[in-house]
Structure formats: structure tokens, C-alpha cells
Motif scaffolding. Sequence first.
Motif, PDB file in Angstrom:
ATOM      1  N   UNK A   1       0.828  -1.209   0.000  1.00 32.42           N
ATOM      2  CA  UNK A   1       0.000   0.000   0.000  1.00 32.42           C
ATOM      3  C   UNK A   1       0.861   1.257   0.000  1.00 32.42           C
ATOM      4  N   UNK A   2       1.849   1.271   0.881  1.00 33.72           N
ATOM      5  CA  UNK A   2       2.708   2.451   0.981  1.00 33.72           C
ATOM      6  C   UNK A   2       3.524   2.645  -0.287  1.00 33.72           C
ATOM      7  N   UNK A   3       3.963   1.529  -0.831  1.00 39.07           N
ATOM      8  CA  UNK A   3       4.762   1.593  -2.053  1.00 39.07           C
ATOM      9  C   UNK A   3       3.935   2.196  -3.168  1.00 39.07           C
ATOM     10  N   UNK A   4       2.665   1.767  -3.186  1.00 38.95           N
ATOM     11  CA  UNK A   4       1.759   2.247  -4.227  1.00 38.95           C
ATOM     12  C   UNK A   4       1.544   3.743  -4.127  1.00 38.95           C
ATOM     13  N   UNK A   5       1.397   4.222  -2.912  1.00 40.95           N
ATOM     14  CA  UNK A   5       1.011   5.618  -2.748  1.00 40.95           C
ATOM     15  C   UNK A   5       2.235   6.519  -2.614  1.00 40.95           C
ATOM     16  N   UNK A   6       2.818   6.547  -1.440  1.00 39.26           N
ATOM     17  CA  UNK A   6       3.855   7.543  -1.173  1.00 39.26           C
ATOM     18  C   UNK A   6       5.126   7.323  -1.969  1.00 39.26           C
ATOM     19  N   UNK A   7       5.637   6.091  -1.907  1.00 38.44           N
ATOM     20  CA  UNK A   7       6.943   5.846  -2.516  1.00 38.44           C
ATOM     21  C   UNK A   7       6.879   6.004  -4.026  1.00 38.44           C
ATOM     22  N   UNK A   8       5.786   5.539  -4.610  1.00 38.09           N
ATOM     23  CA  UNK A   8       5.691   5.597  -6.060  1.00 38.09           C
ATOM     24  C   UNK A   8       5.735   7.044  -6.556  1.00 38.09           C
ATOM     25  N   UNK A   9       4.928   7.897  -5.910  1.00 34.30           N
ATOM     26  CA  UNK A   9       4.884   9.271  -6.414  1.00 34.30           C
ATOM     27  C   UNK A   9       6.224   9.957  -6.200  1.00 34.30           C
ATOM     28  N   UNK A  10       6.843   9.658  -5.063  1.00 35.31           N
ATOM     29  CA  UNK A  10       8.147  10.252  -4.779  1.00 35.31           C
ATOM     30  C   UNK A  10       9.178   9.806  -5.823  1.00 35.31           C
ATOM     31  N   UNK A  11       9.155   8.506  -6.104  1.00 32.86           N
ATOM     32  CA  UNK A  11      10.120   7.954  -7.065  1.00 32.86           C
ATOM     33  C   UNK A  11       9.921   8.573  -8.445  1.00 32.86           C
ATOM     34  N   UNK A  12       8.657   8.605  -8.859  1.00 31.85           N
ATOM     35  CA  UNK A  12       8.356   9.095 -10.203  1.00 31.85           C
ATOM     36  C   UNK A  12       8.761  10.563 -10.330  1.00 31.85           C
ATOM     37  N   UNK A  13       8.473  11.295  -9.262  1.00 28.50           N
ATOM     38  CA  UNK A  13       8.825  12.708  -9.264  1.00 28.50           C
ATOM     39  C   UNK A  13      10.330  12.875  -9.444  1.00 28.50           C
ATOM     40  N   UNK A  14      11.093  12.142  -8.621  1.00 33.64           N
ATOM     41  CA  UNK A  14      12.549  12.254  -8.706  1.00 33.64           C
ATOM     42  C   UNK A  14      13.055  11.846 -10.068  1.00 33.64           C
ATOM     43  N   UNK A  15      12.424  10.835 -10.618  1.00 37.41           N
ATOM     44  CA  UNK A  15      12.905  10.309 -11.889  1.00 37.41           C
ATOM     45  C   UNK A  15      12.682  11.329 -13.003  1.00 37.41           C
ATOM     46  N   UNK A  16      11.475  11.886 -12.993  1.00 40.01           N
ATOM     47  CA  UNK A  16      11.152  12.842 -14.051  1.00 40.01           C
ATOM     48  C   UNK A  16      11.983  14.115 -13.888  1.00 40.01           C
ATOM     49  N   UNK A  17      12.237  14.476 -12.621  1.00 35.49           N
ATOM     50  CA  UNK A  17      13.059  15.660 -12.391  1.00 35.49           C
ATOM     51  C   UNK A  17      14.478  15.474 -12.871  1.00 35.49           C
ATOM     52  N   UNK A  18      14.889  14.214 -12.966  1.00 33.72           N
ATOM     53  CA  UNK A  18      16.264  13.991 -13.384  1.00 33.72           C
ATOM     54  C   UNK A  18      16.485  14.462 -14.813  1.00 33.72           C
ATOM     55  N   UNK A  19      15.429  14.437 -15.591  1.00 34.27           N
ATOM     56  CA  UNK A  19      15.540  14.960 -16.938  1.00 34.27           C
ATOM     57  C   UNK A  19      14.815  16.303 -16.935  1.00 34.27           C
ATOM     58  N   UNK A  20      15.510  17.356 -16.523  1.00 32.41           N
ATOM     59  CA  UNK A  20      14.832  18.633 -16.306  1.00 32.41           C
ATOM     60  C   UNK A  20      14.382  19.230 -17.624  1.00 32.41           C
ATOM     61  N   UNK A  21      13.540  20.249 -17.572  1.00 30.38           N
ATOM     62  CA  UNK A  21      13.053  20.864 -18.813  1.00 30.38           C
ATOM     63  C   UNK A  21      14.208  21.388 -19.661  1.00 30.38           C
ATOM     64  N   UNK A  22      15.327  21.757 -18.999  1.00 33.54           N
ATOM     65  CA  UNK A  22      16.442  22.272 -19.789  1.00 33.54           C
ATOM     66  C   UNK A  22      17.521  21.205 -20.017  1.00 33.54           C
ATOM     67  N   UNK A  23      17.093  19.953 -20.094  1.00 34.02           N
ATOM     68  CA  UNK A  23      18.051  18.899 -20.425  1.00 34.02           C
ATOM     69  C   UNK A  23      18.588  19.175 -21.833  1.00 34.02           C
ATOM     70  N   UNK A  24      19.862  18.853 -22.089  1.00 39.45           N
ATOM     71  CA  UNK A  24      20.453  19.162 -23.400  1.00 39.45           C
ATOM     72  C   UNK A  24      19.607  18.604 -24.550  1.00 39.45           C
ATOM     73  N   UNK A  25      19.361  19.443 -25.546  1.00 37.06           N
ATOM     74  CA  UNK A  25      18.602  18.976 -26.710  1.00 37.06           C
ATOM     75  C   UNK A  25      19.389  19.140 -28.019  1.00 37.06           C
TER      76      UNK A  25
END
Lengths: 834, 223
Positions: free
Chosen positions: A485-509
Amino acid sequence: MNFHLVSLGVSMLRRDWRAGEWRILLLALLLATGSISTVGLFSDRVKQALQQESHALLGADLRVTSVRPVSPDYREEAIRLGLRVSATANFPSMLSTDSHNLLGEILAIDKGYPLRGALRISDHSNDTDTLHDDGKIANTIPERGTIWADERLFRRLDVKLGQSIQVGNLKMRLSERVVKDVDQALSFTSIAPRIQINMADLPATGLVQEGSRITYRLLVAGNAQAVAKFRQWAEPRLQNGEKLEDVRDARPEIRQSLERADHFLGLAALMTYVLAGIAMALAARQFISRHLDACAVMRCLGATQNQVMGLFLYQFILLGLAGILLGCLIGWAVQAILVASVQSLQAANLPSPGLMPVIQAGLSGMTLLMGFTFLPLWQLKSVTPLRVIRRELGPPNRNTGLMYAIGGSVLIGLFVWQAGSIKLGLTVLAGLGGGMTLFGLIAWFSLRLLSRLPMSNRHLFTNLARHGKANAIQIVALSIGGMSLLLLTLVRSELMQNWIERLPPDAPNRFIVNVQPEQRVAVQQFFIRQGLPQPSLSPMVRGRLIAINGRPVKGDDYPDSRARALAERETNLSWSADVPAGNRVVQGSWWHSATGGVNEHEISMEEGIATTLGIKLGDTLAYDIAGDEFQGKVTSLRKLRWDSMQVNFFVMTAPGLLDNYPASYISSFYLPRDKLRSGDALLKAFPNLLVIDTEAIIRQVRHIMDQIAQTLGAVFMFTLLSGLAVLYAALLATRDERVLQAAILRTLGADSRYLHRQQLIEFALLGTLSGLLAAAGAAGLGWILARNVLEIHFSAPATLWLSGLIGGMAIVMLAGWLVMRKIVKLPPLIILNT
Amino acid sequence: MAFIVQAINLGKQVSSGGQPLHILHDVNFNVEAHESLAILGASGSGKSTLLGLLAGLDVPTQGTVMLDGNDLFQFDEDQRARLRGRLAGFVFQSFQLLPALSALENVMLPLELQGQDHAREQAAEVLEKVGLAHRLTHLPKHLSGGEQQRVALARAFVSRPKILFADEPTGNLDAATGTQVIKLMMEMNRTQGTTLILVTHDEALANQCDRQLRLLGGKLVQD
């Protein structure tokens, strides 16, 4: 088979079903097969969709690349399999106008090109104002006698649309400007401008001769299964100088993102297996203990051991078949709903999912059922009939260890099958097994400790500690459920957030290639003048691997086509004093001495390429760099984050070692949309530079992340349901015992308030312990996922612990109250009599 | 005359806390066909153990039991079960009805296990004899104690056993209900010509049997 027994099994199943005895077991089975088939089918289709989209970057699902014209056998087989095919041929050649000569790359294309994605063309000339019109999708290929060319050619040959260019023996008219090429970003080596011509014009150019450096490609695309079949068929037939490429081979960034998607979805499925297994084991345990009496009575009534066993075995098989069928149907339906609800999946127009995930789910469900119930059945078989007059005789429990061992090995087998890798499966299982054992021990010790504390309510804890083993098992089950349950809710959103942030909007293009040493300062100043951040330029020297440990390297030595290609072509070597960002040393260590070693040259290699080429730490490599031999020893292996979109190098040395070789510089940078003109100005100022637009790749990587973040919720929904089933089964497992205990206490004068309070305190304690362990488990699993799958940083949010603590207590108390509420009100005699 | 049940030097010893404990010691007796026999004794005298051994539910450490001419303990567990199915019926203090099965299904079970046809009709007929024709589809938990024991009687008699083993059949019933159940049991015993072996600590009940055996500390004190 004994038909009489089968039919008796059927009626017994019906009767037991009516009494509700099978419900929890069937629920566990439905969840197991339902979730395994949903996750299997759905992730299969998500992967297919992601891959199909990624293929737009390659122009095809798969390419056969050859130094000779591709054998017609390949084309025939592809057509036979219902695939679409097209062909290309590309090679370097001089292009000239009356006033200019230029080395360009000629790409001859055939009808249908590209099979995936699209070329965008424009019939506007190359004045600055229209440079960034997006053009229109090219639905055709160049007409005979015409050429399409990219921006670089217009600039460097100083031509306009409609003018003629000499290509070999042919004078051809420039008819369209290519705004967006399909696989332009694929090759860092093609610094030359590229033109597209019609394949039919190729012979007339007279450029196809003995010794021409032509790369022929056959492109195929279509149904994923047919492509897979084609690959299977083609792989063993590849000749020297031929290779198969899909987007994974060609684009490491995409490969890595897809692999992460794969792992993530796979882990969700594995989690489901574990939960389903636990729910099944708990349900089976409960079922068996409730049927001990019935078995003893049947033995009294003359049933043989095999009859008793057979009777239940048939019931289990029947229930299993029904459950699996229903579970797979549910899985199929849920998967269809999911696909319909995710828009981009709908748009991808996916081929219907294969039957394999369903078969896998069915087999897994049956195997789990049998794995966790066969030995308990074995126990039922040997129940002594004497139990009818001597109630205290329980099941023969010498086999429990063996039962869990068999159930466990079944789970391991399924795990390894699902994980597709013994290492991954065993690692995850060992982690889970270790975690569960640890949870159990912590629970057991905590209960014992509590019972010894000098407190007025100590007898409550004493009661929990007395059934320490059973309660510890219950706590483990509860915490595994809670963990999901916890993995589904808190950890998942935290993980996804961190992951997506790793490729910031100004990532080299954009990548810039071919900056000459003397241009470095000027290029950097240019960036400052344009108001762009100053790029860091990495040196690059091209060299070819010629020997490993003194043994010459030949492409033919490698059966694998990727390895062969790596061995045959030139590699980019670079140097750096520090470990570059996005690189992680996984074996050995970074330079021993700052200057790169007085005694020996040190080389750091990317892990994957080292494995492919069979290079180990400590091997001595020799490179041919511009005719000179350079030798060095591999002292570290690195893992790269390809999807960081930074410049990455397979092979690096310490600074100073490659100073005497000709180097050019390379960099990546972010070009905002409103500064697109700066890009053009850069090319005008430094015409020799190649700027590669990686926007499409970034978009795809980002899209893959988004898709996973979105679909993971759906996949985890089943994990969540399984978690709840485990919670429920865990509470039911001790229900009978609690009921009896309550009745005895009632008889001894306890009122229902006392019983309520006692039960609630017990449940609160169980819930708190389980909740904390669940939070610890979720944090641990999150950390493992972050580190090994997503390669990001993760620290458990404080809310995780709080939610575990409070949620655990509340849920278990509530569920416990629901399960026990009627019981405390019943007259004790009714309970004691039944 | 042939005996239907013979206990020969029957003994049972278990080890308790490392010490051997004699539950039954050298028990010898015979039972004739159609006879009814009560085994009396206080709690812990070994009477339930004796019943278990006579019915082949447990294995002795000494001696043997002959059941309708068969040496029970020359057989394996499954052979004994089949013999039980053919020869014996049981009535227990705690009824031992299967909770998931209706009254009718409980009675059908022994016939079904033997693979007999018309189990339903036979079972319904016997249930009618015990006065439960209107309770066929009820689950045990919806029946009173007396009714449950009557279902158990029907189940015991439905396979027309030669021997009926009864273990404190009135132990869980009030006096009036107990009397009714016993009356019914005795009556069916007579009409079917069954041999009855009954374990009880109730002297009045024991006195309704042809013969009484008394156990004291695992030994037969009166035959």
C-alpha cells in the motif's frame, strides 16, 4: 482417474462453496491470476507501444544493414511474414555546383521510406525567416531526377531550391529542403550534409562501383510478433558484414529508458506474485485447519487416505481451473479497459496482446495453488481418525517446514520465470525473504519484550507473546500487505517525481560535434554573446580497438552482430580528470594517479561495451589512433546514464595521455525554443560544426517516463488489491482462535467492553508494529528501486513513517473490529458448542 | 459361536515426560453378534482409548482386535478404513457432523464414499426414520443438539453397519433429549440387528445394554 471420486469432489466443492469455505482461497487465486495476467498483458502492450513509438527514431522496427546489397531472401521472408519493407543505400560522395565542391552523404531511398516516423520537408528557400517552419510531412520520396537536402547543404554549397547539383554522372534538381530527418541523430560520424535521392536514380549516378563504401539497408516494420519472427529467422542467417538493428541497438538512451520501463513493470508483477503467494498460503492454511475434523470423520466413515486426498485434490483442481479461467478473463478485461483509458495507447493502435501472458498467468496461478496447498493436503491425508474422539490431536505437523520449502521453491521458480533472469529473480527474492525473516524476528522479539515490561496492562502483551510465532507470522503478512500500500502511494509518487526531475526541462537537446581545438575559446565566447550558458567541451579522439591483451581483435571473432560492429568500427576516446556527471564507477577505481599513471596508461570503459567485447578489468587494450598504437590497461568499468542526454564516452583515459593525437571537441547544450536563431548563427559562424538535434529523442525518453508514471498506477492497483487480500487473510487466519478465546473469557466473567478493549489493544499493537515494518519495507524497496532500476536518489519522506504508524494501527484496528464485532456479542455457549 | 468383536491382550502404552504410561493394560473380552455392550469408567480410565482401538482408529502397543474375523492390526490404515466403511457406524459425543454439509448430505456421505447409488433416497429415508424429514436441507449449525445427534444416528445407520460404536452419545445433551436419542438408538439397533458398543460414564444408560464392562486405571475390572 476415479470418476466416482471426481463427482464426489464436485459435490463436495459445491457444498463447501455454499458454506463459504473456499471464498478466501478463490479470492486469492482470482487476484493472483487476475493480477499476473493484467500486469503481463498490459505491460506487454505498453512496452510494444513504447517501442513502436521509439521506432520512429529509426524509420523502421528493424533494419538489416549490410556492406553488400541485402540478399533478396530477407525481403521475401519479411513480405511472407506480412511486414512492410523498404530499402536504403547510403555512402559518401562529392557533390558539386558550378562554383563549389563538397563531400556529402547520399541516401538513396525506396518507396515507403520511412516505415516509421516521418520526414518533414519544406519547399521554402533557406532564408532565415522561414528556417524554422516545421514543414510538412513528406508522403512520398524524391521524384526521379530530384534531390532533397538538409539545411547544411544549402548553407555550404550556397544554393537555393530549384538549382541543380551534380551527383556523380547526374545533374539533379534540388526540389525540397529537409526540415526533420528520420535518423539524422543516429550517427555522430556523419558530419557531412545529407541528400536524399530516389533509389531508381542510383545506378545512373554511376557511383555504385567496386570499392564504393556503400551501406545497404533493408527496413522492415509491422506487427511486433511478426517482427520478432523475422528477427529470429534472420539472426542465424547473417553473413559477415551484415547486422540487425532495432532502436535498442541504435539508441542507447532509448534502450535504457525502455529497460527501466521493463524492470519497473516487471517488479510490479513480481510483487504481485509474492502477495498472491502469501494470500494463497494463508488461505490454504486456514482452509486446512478448518477441514481437519471433516477428514477425521471421513476416515472414520471408511474413506482411505487416498480417497481423502483425492477428494480434496480434485476439489482444488476444479477450483483452480475455475479460478484461473475467471482470473484470466478479469485480467483480459481490465487490461482492455486500461488500454482504452490511456489515450496514447489507444492511438498507438496496438496489435492485440499475445496469449503468452495469459498462459503464463494461468500456469502461475495453478502452480501457486498447488505449491501452497499440496503439502497441506498431504497433511490432511494423514489426519488420524482418532481425532473424532480426541480433539486435541492436531494435524501431523512434521511437514510444515517441507510445505513452506515446496511453496517457496514454487515461488522461486515462478519468480525466475517472470523475472526472465535467475540473477534478478533470486536477488529480489532473497531481499524479500531476508526482509520477511527479519520482520518476523523483530515482531517476535518486540512482543516478548513488551510482555516483560513492568506495566499494568502487561497481561495483554503476555497474551500476544504467548502466541508469539503465530502473531509474528501475522505481523509479517500484515506488513507485507501494508508495504504494498505504501509503495503504491507515497513511494511511487516520490520515485516518479525524482525520476522525471532527473531529466529537467532544460536537459540538453543539441549536440555539437567537430569543434576544432583552436575554435574552443571562440565557440564558448559565442555562447556567452548569445546569452546561452557556456558549454563544457569534451575532447574526443577517434581510434579503433586492435588488440586485447596482445591478441588482435577481428570482427569475425564475435558471433554477436553488435559486438562485431563495435569491434570493426572506430570508437570515440576521451579524457577527464574526474568521473563525468552521470557516470558511476562500478568496478575498479578511477585514476590511481592524477596524471594518468606514471608506469602505465589507465583506461576506463563502459560496462556494457566491455561485456559485449569480452573485456575485463585488468585487460590491456591497444588502439590504433591515426596510425599510431596507443596501449593502456583497463582499471575501471563505468555505468552510464544514457538517458541523461549528456555527452557520454565508452572509453576514457586520464588527462595527458592522448595529447599528441588529433582531437576534436564535442558538447551538449540546451537550446530554448526562443533562441533557435542562435543555433543557426552558430553554424554560420562555424560552418565546420555539426549540430545534432536530439529533441525527438528527449521527447521520446520523456514520453516513456510519463507513460510509466501513468500506467504504473494501474498496474499497482492489482498489487494493492493483493495487499488487501493478504491483510484480510492474515486477520481471518487467527479468527477462529480469537473467537474461542473470547468465549472462554466471557464464560469467566469478562464483559463485552472488556473484550472489545482487549481485542482493540491487541489489534492496535499488531497494527502499529506491522505499520512500522511496512514503512521500513517500503522505504527499503523504494531505495532499491531508486538505486538499481531508476538510478536516482531517494530518501523516504517523513510522511511514510507517519502513515505507516497511524495507517497500520487504524486499518488493523478497524478490520479487526469488523471481523470480531459479532463474536463478542454471541453467548459463549454457542461458540464453545460449535 | 463366532464373536463379532474380540479384544485379545489389548494394551496401549504412551510415553509421557520420558516415562512410560499405561493407558490400557491387557484387556480381553469378546462380543457376540447383535449383543449390546456398555464400557463404563471414570474420566481417564481409558475407555475412549479402548473404543478407538476396537474401531481401529488407533493402533495398540500390545495385543490385537478381531473384527468380524479380521485381525485389525494385520491391516494397514487404509484397509482398516475400508473395513470400517463396510462394518462400522459411529456416534460421537460432539456429533462430528461436517458443518458445510446439510443434514441430508451428512447422511449421504458414507454411501457416497463407498460409491453407492441412490445415496440421496437412502439418506432421506433414514432421516425420516429419525424424525427429521422436515430438516433435510438444514445445516448443522441450524439444528439443535438433539437434532444434530439424530442426524449423526442416521449417518451411522444408513450404511447398515454390523457394529455401531458410540462414544458418550448423550454427553452433550440435556437429560430429556438424551433419553430420546438413546431410545431411538436402541430401537434402530434392534430393528437392524446391529451390535452396539457404547462408551459412557452414565450407569442408567449402561444398564440398558445387555452387558457392561468396567475400566479402572486402564484395566478391566468387571466382565
